[in-house]
Scaffold this motif. Structure first.
Motif, mmCIF file in Angstrom:
data_model
loop_
_atom_site.group_PDB
_atom_site.id
_atom_site.type_symbol
_atom_site.label_atom_id
_atom_site.label_comp_id
_atom_site.label_asym_id
_atom_site.label_seq_id
_atom_site.Cartn_x
_atom_site.Cartn_y
_atom_site.Cartn_z
ATOM 1 N N TRP A 1 3.921 -8.112 -5.054
ATOM 2 C CA TRP A 1 3.152 -6.828 -5.417
ATOM 3 C C TRP A 1 4.732 -6.456 -6.356
ATOM 4 C CZ3 TRP A 1 5.240 -7.641 -0.240
ATOM 5 C CH2 TRP A 1 6.510 -6.900 0.079
ATOM 6 N N GLN A 2 4.330 -4.940 -7.267
ATOM 7 C CA GLN A 2 5.882 -4.554 -8.136
ATOM 8 C C GLN A 2 6.885 -5.541 -8.366
ATOM 9 O OE1 GLN A 2 6.500 -1.520 -5.752
ATOM 10 N NE2 GLN A 2 4.778 -0.006 -6.868
ATOM 11 N N PRO B 1 -8.353 7.576 0.060
ATOM 12 C CA PRO B 1 -7.704 6.958 0.752
ATOM 13 C C PRO B 1 -8.456 5.544 0.882
ATOM 14 C CG PRO B 1 -8.130 8.656 1.619
ATOM 15 C CD PRO B 1 -8.060 8.879 0.492
ATOM 16 N N HIS C 1 -5.435 -2.077 -6.190
ATOM 17 C CA HIS C 1 -5.509 -1.177 -5.757
ATOM 18 C C HIS C 1 -5.584 -1.291 -4.291
ATOM 19 C CE1 HIS C 1 -6.324 -0.547 -9.796
ATOM 20 N NE2 HIS C 1 -8.197 -0.203 -9.800
ATOM 21 N N GLY D 1 -5.664 0.314 -0.144
ATOM 22 C CA GLY D 1 -5.296 1.219 0.208
ATOM 23 C C GLY D 1 -5.310 2.457 -0.898
ATOM 24 N N ASP D 2 -6.881 2.605 -1.646
ATOM 25 C CA ASP D 2 -7.719 2.861 -2.786
ATOM 26 C C ASP D 2 -9.056 2.820 -2.348
ATOM 27 O OD1 ASP D 2 -6.825 4.988 -4.877
ATOM 28 O OD2 ASP D 2 -8.596 3.839 -5.480
ATOM 29 N N GLY E 1 -8.220 7.302 -6.523
ATOM 30 C CA GLY E 1 -7.285 8.744 -5.972
ATOM 31 C C GLY E 1 -7.993 9.062 -4.350
ATOM 32 N N LYS F 1 2.367 2.646 -2.836
ATOM 33 C CA LYS F 1 1.233 2.619 -4.483
ATOM 34 C C LYS F 1 1.032 1.338 -5.040
ATOM 35 C CE LYS F 1 1.082 7.687 -3.282
ATOM 36 N NZ LYS F 1 -0.088 6.985 -3.012
ATOM 37 N N ARG G 1 0.108 -1.840 -7.656
ATOM 38 C CA ARG G 1 -1.089 -2.005 -8.235
ATOM 39 C C ARG G 1 -2.080 -3.076 -8.082
ATOM 40 N NH1 ARG G 1 -2.803 -4.836 -12.973
ATOM 41 N NH2 ARG G 1 -3.953 -4.134 -14.424
ATOM 42 N N THR H 1 0.861 -1.020 0.332
ATOM 43 C CA THR H 1 0.336 0.483 0.110
ATOM 44 C C THR H 1 0.996 1.313 0.373
ATOM 45 O OG1 THR H 1 -1.936 -0.888 1.118
ATOM 46 C CG2 THR H 1 -2.031 1.280 1.177
ATOM 47 N N ARG I 1 -8.517 2.394 -10.390
ATOM 48 C CA ARG I 1 -7.825 3.325 -8.698
ATOM 49 C C ARG I 1 -8.911 4.843 -8.808
ATOM 50 N NH1 ARG I 1 -3.713 2.422 -5.458
ATOM 51 N NH2 ARG I 1 -2.316 1.321 -6.625
#
Length: 499
Positions: free
Chosen positions: A93-94, A240, A269, A271-272, A238, A73, A75, A70, A236
Motif C-alpha cells: 500500500w502506498q 466512512p 479506497h 475504509g471508504d 468521502g 488513507k 488509495r 486505511t 472515493r
C-alpha cells in the motif's frame, strides 16, 4: 525490378541490423532472462527460498495491514498470495511493500535488490529509462526494426529452406557465420515474428494513444467500459465504510472461476463507503493475461461484475499472455528461453558476418567503419553478458545492509552493472581484435564467482539445492551460470588459437 527490390531489402537488412543490433541484442538478452525472472529473484533473494505450506494463510489474517492502509488513507491495498514460482506473500500500500513468509505470515527482511522482476524485466521493455515513456518508445522503434529485419531477411534469402539445412562449421569463418545466422534466423523465425509483434500489441495504448484521445477525449471511463465490459472504476465518496470478509469474497470468486484461486486481491479506497475489491484469477492454466477479474463491494461483499472482456480486449489479453508466458508450462518456458537465446545468436552472428566481410576492404581504404562497429558489437554482445554476470556476483558479494556514498545495496548492484558494461565498451574499442577472446575470461570468472558466493553466503550449494524441490530454481540458476562459464572458457580457447 526484382533484383533492384531485393537489393534494397538487402541494404535495409544490413544497415538496420548494424545500427540497431546492439539495442536489439540488449532487448532480446534481457527478455530471454525474463522468462525465468521469478526464479532469478529466488536466487538473488535468499530469504525468499521457501517451501509452500500445505494450506495457504487465510486472506483475512492480513487485516492488520489493511487497517494500517486505511488509517494512512491509501488509495489501494493489495495482497499477492504465494505461488510455486514466487513462494512469498506480497502486501503493498502506498510506498510500503512487505514480503511475508507463506507458512507463518512473518515479515521477511528487505531483500535489498531489484533482482530480475524490478531490473532485468523492466529493462527488456523500457531500458530502465524512466523519463516519461521515452524508454518504451525507443524499444518500440527497435521492435519495428526487428519486424523489418525479419521480413527483409526472408526476401533476400531466396534459398531460405536450403539455408535451414546448411551449416558448414569447418568452412571459412565468414561462411560459417553466415550459415549460423541463417539457421538461427529460419529456425526461430515464427517465434521472432510472434514475440516481436506481440510486444508491440501489449503497449498499444501507449503507441496509439492519439487514437483513443480522438475517439474518447478525456472520457476514460467510457473507454474502459467499451474495451473491457467489466472493469469497475469509481471514485472515493468521502464517507466512512468497512471492508467485509476477503476470504468469503475469494471463495465466491473461486466458485465462479470453476475452482481457480485468486492471484491478486486489491482493496480500492479502503475504509471508504465507495470502496470495492478487485480479484484477479490465477493464470496457471490459461494463456490470457489478465486471465479474468471479479469485482465486489468491499463492505457487503456483493458481486459487482463478473463479465468476460469484449472481443478486442480478449484478443489483446491472449496476445499479451502469449508474450509474457505467466501460465504454468515448463516445457514451453524452456523453449521460449532457447528461442530467445537463438535471437541473441542471430544478432551476434549478423554483426560478425558484417565485420568479416568488410574488414580487409576497410583496412585497405583506411576506413574507420569496421573498428567502430566492432567495438559496438563487442560491447553490445559480450559486454552486456559480462555486466549481467557481474550484477549476479555483486548481489551475493555485498551484505544486505551495504551502503556507499549514499547508495543502498540495490543501487550499488545497478551501478556495478552499468559501470562494467561501460568498461566493456572501452575495452572493445581499445583492443578490438582481441577483445572478443579477452572478454570471455571475465565472463567465465563472474559466472563461477557467482556460484561460489551463493554457496558461501547461503549454504545452498548445487547438491543441496538439487536435493530439495523448493530449491530447484536456485539449482537451475547455478547450473546455467556454470554452463555459461564453460561456454565462455571454450570460446576463449578457440579464439586464442585463431588469434
Amino acid at each position: 525490378m526484382e533484383p533492384t527490390f531485393r537489393a534494397s531489402m538487402n541494404w535495409l537488412h544490413t544497415w538496420a541490423g548494424v545500427v540497431l543490433g546492439g539495442l536489439l541484442f540488449a532487448i532480446f538478452w534481457m527478455g530471454t532472462l525474463s522468462v525465468f525472472d521469478r526464479e532469478i529473484d529466488r536466487w538473488m533473494m535468499p530469504a525468499t527460498r521457501l517451501a509452500l505450506p500445505d494450506a495457504p494463510i487465510p486472506l483475512d489474517a492480513f487485516r492488520p495491514y489493511l487497517e494500517t492502509a486505511t488509517v494512512a488513507k491509501a488509495r489501494a491495498w493489495a495482497v499477492v498470495p504465494a505461488t510455486e514460482r514466487e513462494p512469498v506473500i506480497r502486501v503493498t500500500w502506498q510506498d510500503t511493500s512487505l514480503l511475508l513468509d507463506p507458512s507463518t505470515g512473518a515479515v521477511l527482511p528487505d531483500p535489498g535488490t531489484w533482482a530480475a522482476t524490478r531490473f532485468i524485466y523492466p529493462f527488456h521493455y523500457m531500458l530502465q529509462i524512466r523519463i516519461g515513456r521515452l524508454g518504451a518508445w525507443i524499444v518500440a522503434f527497435a521492435t519495428m526494426a526487428m519486424l523489418a529485419l525479419c521480413v527483409s531477411g526472408v526476401i533476400i534469402h531466396r534459398k531460405i529452406f536450403a539455408d535451414f539445412f546448411t551449416f558448414r562449421a569447418r568452412n571459412r569463418p565468414r561462411r560459417a557465420l553466415l550459415d549460423l545466422h541463417n539457421v538461427t534466423g529460419v529456425l526461430a523465425l515464427p517465434f521472432h515474428v510472434a514475440i516481436t509483434l506481440s510486444g508491440l500489441i501489449i503497449f498499444y495504448s501507449i503507441y496509439f494513444s492519439v487514437v483513443f484521445q480522438i475517439a474518447y477525449g478525456d472520457n476514460w471511463r467510457t473507454r474502459f467500459r467499451e474495451e473491457t465490459s467489466g472493469i469497475v472504476r469509481q471514485p472515493r465518496s468521502g464517507q466512512p465504510g468497512a471492508v467485509g470478509s476477503l476470504g468469503a469474497m475469494a471463495e465466491e470468486a473461486k466458485r465462479l472461476w470453476g475452482g481457480a484461486a485468486a492471484h491478486l486481491v486489491i482493496v480500492w479506497h479502503p475504509g471508504d463507503a465507495a470502496g470495492y475489491v478487485q480479484m484477479r484469477r490465477s493464470n496457471d492454466d490459461v494463456v490470457s493475461f489478465p486471465p479474468g477479474e471479479i469485482f465486489f463491494d468491499s463492505a457487503t461483499g456483493k458481486l459487482l461484475t463478473h463479465r468476460a472482456p469484449l472481443p478486442v480486449a480478449s484478443a489483446q489479453h491472449f496476445i499479451a499472455g502469449l508474450h509474457l508466458i505467466h501460465f504454468r508450462h515448463w516445457t514451453l518456458r524452456w523453449l521460449y528461453f532457447a528461442l530467445g537465446l537463438s535471437g541473441c545468436v542471430l544478432i551476434a552472428t549478423g554483426y560478425l558476418f558484417w565485420l568479416e566481410r568488410r574488414r580487409k576492404r576497410h583496412a585497405e581504404l583506411g576506413l574507420a567503419g569496421v573498428p567502430i562497429v566492432e567495438g559496438l558489437a563487442i560491447g553490445s554482445v559480450s559486454g552486456i553478458v559480462i555486466a549481467t554476470l557481474s550484477f549476479f556476483a555483486v548481489n551475493r558479494l555485498l551484505p544486505s545492509d551495504t551502503t556507499f556514498a549514499g547508495y543502498d545495496r540495490a543501487a550499488l548492484e545497478i551501478w556495478t552493472f552499468y559501470l562494467v558494461w561501460l568498461a566493456a565498451f572501452g575495452h572493445a574499442w581499445w583492443r578490438p581484435r582481441r577483445a572478443w577472446m579477452e572478454q570471455c575470461w571475465p565472463m567465465a570468472a563472474f559466472a563461477v564467482t557467482a556460484v561460489l558466493l551463493n554457496w558461501l553466503t547461503t549454504g545452498d550449494h548445487l547438491l543441496h539445492s538439487l536435493a530439495h524441490r523448493h530449491l530447484w530454481a536456485v539449482a537451475g540458476m547455478d547450473l546455467l551460470l556454470l554452463a555459461s562459464a564453460a561456454a565462455a572458457t571454450l570460446t576463449a580457447i578457440r579464439l586464442r588459437i585463431r588469434c
